[in-house]
Write a protein that holds these residues in place. Sequence first.
Motif, PDB file in Angstrom:
ATOM      1  N   VAL A   1      42.545  15.585 -11.928  1.00 33.30           N
ATOM      2  CA  VAL A   1      41.838  16.751 -13.297  1.00 33.30           C
ATOM      3  C   VAL A   1      41.752  14.868 -13.963  1.00 33.30           C
ATOM      4  CG1 VAL A   1      41.836  17.290 -15.590  1.00 33.30           C
ATOM      5  CG2 VAL A   1      42.371  18.830 -13.784  1.00 33.30           C
ATOM      6  N   LEU A   2      42.034  14.095 -14.335  1.00 35.51           N
ATOM      7  CA  LEU A   2      42.394  12.991 -15.194  1.00 35.51           C
ATOM      8  C   LEU A   2      41.292  12.137 -14.339  1.00 35.51           C
ATOM      9  CD1 LEU A   2      43.233  11.244 -17.360  1.00 35.51           C
ATOM     10  CD2 LEU A   2      44.513  10.064 -15.536  1.00 35.51           C
ATOM     11  N   VAL A   3      41.256  11.579 -12.387  1.00 31.33           N
ATOM     12  CA  VAL A   3      40.248  11.294 -12.390  1.00 31.33           C
ATOM     13  C   VAL A   3      38.792  11.745 -12.142  1.00 31.33           C
ATOM     14  CG1 VAL A   3      39.457  10.461  -9.506  1.00 31.33           C
ATOM     15  CG2 VAL A   3      41.889   9.982 -10.813  1.00 31.33           C
ATOM     16  N   GLY A   4      37.958  12.711 -12.519  1.00 27.78           N
ATOM     17  CA  GLY A   4      37.466  13.795 -12.126  1.00 27.78           C
ATOM     18  C   GLY A   4      36.995  13.600 -13.173  1.00 27.78           C
ATOM     19  N   LEU A   5      37.269  13.670 -14.735  1.00 25.24           N
ATOM     20  CA  LEU A   5      37.221  12.860 -16.248  1.00 25.24           C
ATOM     21  C   LEU A   5      36.750  10.982 -16.441  1.00 25.24           C
ATOM     22  CD1 LEU A   5      39.021  15.300 -17.992  1.00 25.24           C
ATOM     23  CD2 LEU A   5      37.466  15.618 -17.495  1.00 25.24           C
ATOM     24  N   LEU A   6      37.158  10.853 -15.890  1.00 26.01           N
ATOM     25  CA  LEU A   6      37.223   9.194 -15.567  1.00 26.01           C
ATOM     26  C   LEU A   6      36.085   8.828 -15.080  1.00 26.01           C
ATOM     27  CD1 LEU A   6      41.198   7.527 -15.420  1.00 26.01           C
ATOM     28  CD2 LEU A   6      39.403   7.686 -17.891  1.00 26.01           C
ATOM     29  N   PHE A   7      35.819   9.674 -14.279  1.00 30.26           N
ATOM     30  CA  PHE A   7      34.389   9.196 -12.879  1.00 30.26           C
ATOM     31  C   PHE A   7      33.005   9.599 -13.698  1.00 30.26           C
ATOM     32  CE2 PHE A   7      31.488  10.182 -10.049  1.00 30.26           C
ATOM     33  CZ  PHE A   7      31.274   9.016  -9.506  1.00 30.26           C
ATOM     34  N   ARG A   8      33.543  10.985 -14.695  1.00 27.30           N
ATOM     35  CA  ARG A   8      32.286  11.078 -14.834  1.00 27.30           C
ATOM     36  C   ARG A   8      31.974  10.514 -16.264  1.00 27.30           C
ATOM     37  NH1 ARG A   8      28.911  12.078 -17.889  1.00 27.30           N
ATOM     38  NH2 ARG A   8      27.445  13.643 -18.284  1.00 27.30           N
ATOM     39  N   PHE A   9      33.051   9.895 -16.957  1.00 26.40           N
ATOM     40  CA  PHE A   9      32.901   9.986 -18.480  1.00 26.40           C
ATOM     41  C   PHE A   9      32.597   7.658 -18.075  1.00 26.40           C
ATOM     42  CE2 PHE A   9      34.185  13.925 -19.504  1.00 26.40           C
ATOM     43  CZ  PHE A   9      33.243  13.505 -20.827  1.00 26.40           C
ATOM     44  N   LEU A  10      33.711   7.461 -17.077  1.00 27.56           N
ATOM     45  CA  LEU A  10      32.775   6.236 -17.012  1.00 27.56           C
ATOM     46  C   LEU A  10      32.401   5.281 -16.132  1.00 27.56           C
ATOM     47  CD1 LEU A  10      37.216   5.457 -18.298  1.00 27.56           C
ATOM     48  CD2 LEU A  10      34.760   5.346 -19.532  1.00 27.56           C
ATOM     49  N   VAL A  11      32.175   6.203 -14.919  1.00 29.32           N
ATOM     50  CA  VAL A  11      31.647   5.501 -13.698  1.00 29.32           C
ATOM     51  C   VAL A  11      29.982   5.967 -13.105  1.00 29.32           C
ATOM     52  CG1 VAL A  11      31.579   5.046 -10.898  1.00 29.32           C
ATOM     53  CG2 VAL A  11      33.746   4.982 -12.511  1.00 29.32           C
ATOM     54  N   ALA A  12      30.392   7.624 -14.133  1.00 29.92           N
ATOM     55  CA  ALA A  12      29.072   8.318 -13.778  1.00 29.92           C
ATOM     56  C   ALA A  12      27.635   7.656 -14.362  1.00 29.92           C
ATOM     57  CB  ALA A  12      29.096   9.595 -13.401  1.00 29.92           C
ATOM     58  N   PRO A  13      28.176   7.528 -15.738  1.00 27.94           N
ATOM     59  CA  PRO A  13      26.622   6.983 -16.221  1.00 27.94           C
ATOM     60  C   PRO A  13      26.269   5.805 -15.764  1.00 27.94           C
ATOM     61  CG  PRO A  13      28.342   7.773 -17.305  1.00 27.94           C
ATOM     62  CD  PRO A  13      29.291   7.910 -16.080  1.00 27.94           C
ATOM     63  N   GLY A  14      27.213   4.698 -15.469  1.00 26.22           N
ATOM     64  CA  GLY A  14      26.143   3.942 -14.916  1.00 26.22           C
ATOM     65  C   GLY A  14      25.168   4.167 -13.571  1.00 26.22           C
ATOM     66  N   ILE A  15      26.199   5.238 -12.789  1.00 28.02           N
ATOM     67  CA  ILE A  15      25.831   5.136 -11.504  1.00 28.02           C
ATOM     68  C   ILE A  15      23.953   5.719 -11.455  1.00 28.02           C
ATOM     69  CG2 ILE A  15      25.212   6.726  -9.301  1.00 28.02           C
ATOM     70  CD1 ILE A  15      28.395   6.003 -10.019  1.00 28.02           C
ATOM     71  N   ALA A  16      24.157   6.857 -12.740  1.00 30.13           N
ATOM     72  CA  ALA A  16      22.390   7.585 -13.208  1.00 30.13           C
ATOM     73  C   ALA A  16      21.545   6.423 -13.313  1.00 30.13           C
ATOM     74  CB  ALA A  16      22.828   7.908 -13.872  1.00 30.13           C
ATOM     75  N   GLU A  17      22.090   4.977 -14.897  1.00 27.61           N
ATOM     76  CA  GLU A  17      21.697   4.354 -14.779  1.00 27.61           C
ATOM     77  C   GLU A  17      20.221   3.624 -14.086  1.00 27.61           C
ATOM     78  OE1 GLU A  17      23.473   1.095 -17.475  1.00 27.61           O
ATOM     79  OE2 GLU A  17      22.808   3.399 -18.967  1.00 27.61           O
ATOM     80  N   ASP A  18      21.379   3.303 -13.076  1.00 27.89           N
ATOM     81  CA  ASP A  18      21.176   2.328 -12.292  1.00 27.89           C
ATOM     82  C   ASP A  18      20.037   2.775 -10.776  1.00 27.89           C
ATOM     83  OD1 ASP A  18      22.870   0.276 -12.105  1.00 27.89           O
ATOM     84  OD2 ASP A  18      24.170   0.426 -10.837  1.00 27.89           O
ATOM     85  N   LEU A  19      20.252   3.745 -10.789  1.00 29.57           N
ATOM     86  CA  LEU A  19      19.532   5.530 -10.145  1.00 29.57           C
ATOM     87  C   LEU A  19      18.273   5.273 -10.476  1.00 29.57           C
ATOM     88  CD1 LEU A  19      21.461   8.126  -8.029  1.00 29.57           C
ATOM     89  CD2 LEU A  19      20.485   6.205  -7.539  1.00 29.57           C
ATOM     90  N   GLU A  20      18.525   5.140 -12.014  1.00 30.71           N
ATOM     91  CA  GLU A  20      16.684   5.676 -12.654  1.00 30.71           C
ATOM     92  C   GLU A  20      15.922   4.681 -12.575  1.00 30.71           C
ATOM     93  OE1 GLU A  20      14.985   8.296 -14.385  1.00 30.71           O
ATOM     94  OE2 GLU A  20      16.402   9.855 -13.529  1.00 30.71           O
ATOM     95  N   ALA A  21      17.050   2.757 -13.009  1.00 32.19           N
ATOM     96  CA  ALA A  21      15.865   1.543 -12.924  1.00 32.19           C
ATOM     97  C   ALA A  21      14.846   0.872 -11.439  1.00 32.19           C
ATOM     98  CB  ALA A  21      17.431   0.948 -13.266  1.00 32.19           C
TER      99      ALA A  21
END
Length: 92
Positions: free
Chosen positions: A70-90
């Motif tokens: 659960v902790l890893v899922g939350l950390l991924f969602r709030f720390l890693v995934a936004p950067g990935i989404a930004e890179d995909l949008e860019a």
Amino acid sequence: MSADVAHELQGRTEARERVRTRARVGLALGPLTSVAGIVWGVVQPWRLTLLHPLGQGFWWLLSEPPLYVVLVGLLFRFLVAPGIAEDLEAER
């Protein structure tokens, strides 16, 4: 409007939709992982020693695999995934 321009615009729209879909999938991985940890804790409640802490120390209670998932899922969602989404949008 010429057919070439129309095809080019349609291709751009399809590429944007693919990028948005990939970004949504990337953002959904964290919550899905957290849900998997919760389901794991419900399906195998004996793994959660918080429910029956007889003779267990603090560190034993803290180190429970479903809680880590659960902790890893939350950390991924709030720390890693936004950067990935930004890179995909860019990318588009």
